[in-house]
Design an enzyme around this catalytic site. Structure first.
Site, PDB file in Angstrom:
ATOM      1  N   TYR A 156       0.846  -1.182   0.000  1.00  0.00           N
ATOM      2  CA  TYR A 156       0.000   0.000   0.000  1.00  0.00           C
ATOM      3  C   TYR A 156       0.886   1.238   0.000  1.00  0.00           C
ATOM      4  O   TYR A 156       1.784   1.363   0.829  1.00  0.00           O
ATOM      5  CB  TYR A 156      -0.909   0.007   1.228  1.00  0.00           C
ATOM      6  CG  TYR A 156      -1.727   1.274   1.324  1.00  0.00           C
ATOM      7  CD1 TYR A 156      -2.949   1.364   0.683  1.00  0.00           C
ATOM      8  CD2 TYR A 156      -1.252   2.389   2.004  1.00  0.00           C
ATOM      9  CE1 TYR A 156      -3.686   2.533   0.734  1.00  0.00           C
ATOM     10  CE2 TYR A 156      -1.979   3.557   2.055  1.00  0.00           C
ATOM     11  CZ  TYR A 156      -3.196   3.630   1.420  1.00  0.00           C
ATOM     12  OH  TYR A 156      -3.926   4.793   1.459  1.00  0.00           O
TER      13      TYR A 156
ATOM     14  N   TRP B 114       1.859   5.211  -2.431  1.00  0.00           N
ATOM     15  CA  TRP B 114       1.725   6.000  -3.648  1.00  0.00           C
ATOM     16  C   TRP B 114       2.699   5.594  -4.738  1.00  0.00           C
ATOM     17  O   TRP B 114       2.455   5.847  -5.907  1.00  0.00           O
ATOM     18  CB  TRP B 114       1.892   7.484  -3.314  1.00  0.00           C
ATOM     19  CG  TRP B 114       0.671   8.085  -2.733  1.00  0.00           C
ATOM     20  CD1 TRP B 114       0.078   7.760  -1.544  1.00  0.00           C
ATOM     21  CD2 TRP B 114      -0.134   9.108  -3.301  1.00  0.00           C
ATOM     22  NE1 TRP B 114      -1.032   8.532  -1.344  1.00  0.00           N
ATOM     23  CE2 TRP B 114      -1.194   9.378  -2.407  1.00  0.00           C
ATOM     24  CE3 TRP B 114      -0.056   9.830  -4.483  1.00  0.00           C
ATOM     25  CZ2 TRP B 114      -2.166  10.334  -2.658  1.00  0.00           C
ATOM     26  CZ3 TRP B 114      -1.024  10.803  -4.742  1.00  0.00           C
ATOM     27  CH2 TRP B 114      -2.067  11.038  -3.828  1.00  0.00           C
TER      28      TRP B 114
END
Length: 765
Positions: free
Chosen positions: A116, A118
């Site tokens: 998880y 960006w």
């Protein structure tokens, strides 16, 4: 084989990132600068922080294995032990052997691909997609669902409106607000710092200009937040500095005032919603004997009662946009403020009108409020995951510490898998997660942890096998995004540093070891895949009458901009016009102020309509620690990305992350501006550099997230506030994070100043 870097078609080099497009400057093969894109009217300063770290001392330049794991797969020592250099051949063999062992002995559900985060903005070199595609080639993995950003909303809003992400993607545009709104009520503010970013990249930052345009057009703003800076000073917002975590109580008090004064829109409620009668009974206190009046709300929120009454009347007589920040979901019972805000907007009857209604996350990202037609972008196919096991994203520590334990989620009970191997690519759980000291203890349980990363952050340092990944500047990609009108190439501008490889090539090498290389690559090169993604997107766009240049022209020009829609975007406009022809995807087809579905779950911590539920920690309850910590998003980095860069480190105070405090709270503790302080509670402590400011409510301290975790026992030397935040789910419905329900105290640091070691990297044998 080294790739010769060329400037395509004699145009400036381009790269795209979540914080904007830049034009790289390269001198003798080294990155020397990242200059703003010519189209960007308000470029972010974050990107240039990359220049001094891309080949700096924190860079991971070759595969590494933790010494204790290499010598005997010892789980102890993560985060502290030295690492040993290995070749790619050795690393690929070790990973392949370990994957085979775990899936053979325990099954593929024992592999957790959290990943998880960006990562980068490229459409092909998306770390999570590459990793999950590879793992699906060998039988799958346990996954996580939802996000740390707004997990509670992701689960509750579909029950109320039929969709959450669909609403975010179609938020009423800033142009409509400037043209038609007269009152913008911002629960949680509209922080400029958050608008620097947008997932997948952004070509033009619009938030500051949009706020100025709205103000110039006559829009009045109300900032409902303990932080004055959550709306820029220039718009002259009225500031309601409520007690943190009391937003739902304020919304209920406003709703009661509207109802008691007959200012609600009963016709809209009757035609476009269900369950208002049940909710109004709760507002009146028919069962508990407590009317949720303005007086009741004023006591909980610690606001003047007349301010609440006046705001309710202003909202009723104006074209009002109710804006709710994503941060409102990141508190105990974080489902409630969004449900209550939707209900309040329905009572005003302005949902679906130009400039009015409700909006989710204005200012949270640059994309929210953009005027943009839906753009059907192709994604890297991940294949089919045969493993059904999953966890809510914020329940990582629970999963690791309670294998085979039971958890509730969205009306069903599930079992935590017994995870033996964790593989992370493109993110940093030692940033996102809460109660990091507890997470560190949980991290000691898996038998093997593998991390793909480019720098020695805490996640890499707590791994067993570290696979060095390239950055966006060391590989070619394309930034196709549905979140921004600017679509760009991403040139490879320098050669990979050391022996770093792209996540695709990392997975490809291990796939070859495991006999699934053909299944993973389908015989395509990275450029083949990028052209395929572009062509599929172009074909889909053509069906929507959206024109895109061909591949050769795209590469030659480097970017193009999609045309804006002819009319401003107005969220739920079609539903308002005809709820029968254009129903919501709820059981009733209408706004579900009362949800029979949720009520049937029987959750005491999330009943069938919006309610006030006292948070785990807040200043209105039993107070073990006297200050409420707001750990919000940073302005000098994206989450923890580039915390080690020049832009982030230049903003620190006393070499640590900044803690802001009200002058009265500082005086009560004898603290002075700029000194080093210890922030603490029963979960842990961290050091911070103090800034004293009247721009936040008394009793509240603010400290941005993102400082690299630097543990010394229970203390973080570098100032990561997530050593302080509680690790508990928002409710049994969504199990989201509650970082903003956190009480602390602050004292001066009296001992010898410990050195920050977060950026040193481990000992390499």
């Amino acid at each position: 084989m080294r790739v010769k870097i060329v400037n395509k078609a004699d145009r400036p080099l381009l790269t795209n990132s979540h914080w904007g497009v830049y034009q790289p400057e390269v001198v003798e093969g080294r990155l020397r600068g990242l200059h703003p894109f010519s189209e960007d009217i308000d470029p972010s300063p974050i990107g240039p922080g990359m220049v001094d770290v891309i080949d700096g001392p924190t860079r991971i330049t070759c595969p590494m294995v933790r010494q204790g794991w290499l010598e005997g797969r010892r789980k102890t020592g993560r985060g502290d032990e030295p690492f040993v250099r290995v070749s790619w051949e050795e690393a690929n063999a070790l990973v392949a052997q370990e994957l085979e062992r775990v899936r053979s002995d325990f099954g593929n559900q024992a592999i957790f691909a959290g990943s998880y985060g960006w990562a980068s903005a490229g459409r092909f070199h998306h770390a999570q997609s590459q990793l999950k595609r590879f793992l699906n080639c060998i039988g799958g993995f346990t996954k996580s669902v939802n996000t740390y950003s707004y997990a509670a909303a992701e689960v509750v809003v579909p029950h109320v409106l039929g969709s959450f992400m669909g609403m975010v993607s179609n938020t009423t545009s800033w142009g409509s607000i400037a043209q038609d709104c007269t009152l913008f009520v911002a629960f949680g503010g509209v922080a400029l710092k958050n608008g620097q970013i947008s997932p997948g990249g952004t070509g033009r930052h619009i938030l500051q200009a949009s706020l100025r345009s709205a103000k110039a057009a006559g829009v009045d703003f109300v900032n409902i937040s303990p932080l004055r800076g959550d709306l820029m000073e220039e718009v002259g917002a009225d500031w309601l500095a409520l007690r943190p975590s009391s937003d739902t109580a304020l919304m209920l008090g406003l709703a009661h005032e509207l109802m008691s004064q007959n200012l609600h829109d009963q016709e809209f409620l009757s035609t476009h919603s269900v369950g208002f009668d049940t909710f109004s009974s709760y507002l009146n206190g028919d069962e508990d004997g407590i009317p949720k009046s303005a007086e009741w709300a004023a006591e909980i929120c610690d606001l003047p009662v007349q301010d609440i009454r006046d705001l309710a009347r202003r909202m009723a007589r104006n074209r009002t946009m109710i804006a709710v920040a994503w941060s409102l979901t990141r508190q105990d019972h974080g489902e409630q403020p969004y449900w209550a805000a939707i209900t309040l907007a329905a009572m005003l009857g302005q949902i679906g009108l130009p400039g009015g209604g409700i909006g989710f996350g204005y200012g949270a990202e640059n994309k929210v409020g953009l005027s943009m037609r839906p753009f059907p972008v192709a994604t890297m196919p991940q294949g089919v995951n045969p493993v059904s096991e999953f966890i809510p994203v914020a329940r990582i520590a629970d999963m690791l510490q309670n294998p085979e334990g039971v958890f509730d989620y969205n009306g069903k009970q599930h079992i935590y898998p017994d995870v033996r191997l964790v593989w992370w690519a493109g993110g940093n759980p030692f940033h996102h997660h809460q109660d990091l000291n507890n997470l560190r203890a949980a991290w000691a349980r898996p038998e093997t942890i593998i991390v793909n990363d480019w720098c020695w952050n805490a996640n890499a340092r707590h791994a067993d096998i570290v696979l060095p990944a390239t950055t966006t500047l060391e590989r070619a990609d394309i930034a196709l995004t549905p979140n921004d009108p600017y679509q760009t190439v991403m040139d490879q501008v320098i050669e990979p540093v050391g022996d770093a490889k792209s996540d695709h090539d990392i997975c490809k090498g291990i796939a070859a070891q495991m006999g699934v290389e053909e299944a993973f690559t389908e015989g395509k090169s990275p450029e083949d895949w990028q052209r395929w993604l572009y062509d599929i997107t172009r074909q889909s766009a053509a069906r929507e009458q959206i024109e895109m240049p061909d591949w050769a022209s795209f590469q030659e020009t480097g970017w193009f901009k999609l045309a804006e829609p002819a009319e401003p975007i107005i969220m739920m406009q079609a539903f308002r016009a005809d709820p029968v022809v254009n129903p919501l995807k709820t059981p009733s087809g209408k706004i579900e102020i009362f949800s029979e579905t949720i009520a049937a779950f029987g959750y005491a911590d999330c009943p069938g309509h919006p309610v006030w539920l006292e948070p785990l920690e807040w200043l209105g309850g039993t107070v073990d620690y006297p200050l409420h910590l707001v750990s919000n998003q940073p302005s000098t980095k994206l989450h923890s990305q580039l915390d080690h860069g020049s832009v982030s480190r230049a903003a620190k105070v006393a070499g640590r992350e900044v803690l802001s405090m009200n002058p009265e709270d500082a005086a009560d503790r004898g603290l002075e501006n700029g000194q080093l302080v210890r922030v603490f509670n029963g979960r842990g402590a961290c050091l911070a550099g103090l800034t004293i400011t009247a721009a936040l409510r008394k009793g509240v301290v603010q400290m941005p997230t993102g400082a690299w975790y630097d543990p010394d026992g229970g203390l973080c030397r570098n100032g990561n506030p997530n050593v302080l935040t509680p690790d508990k789910g928002t409710s049994r419905l969504a199990q989201g994070p509650i970082a903003l329900s956190c009480l602390v105290d602050v004292v001066a640091w009296q001992d010898e100043l410990p050195a920050v070691r977060a950026y040193d990297g481990p000992v390499i044998c």
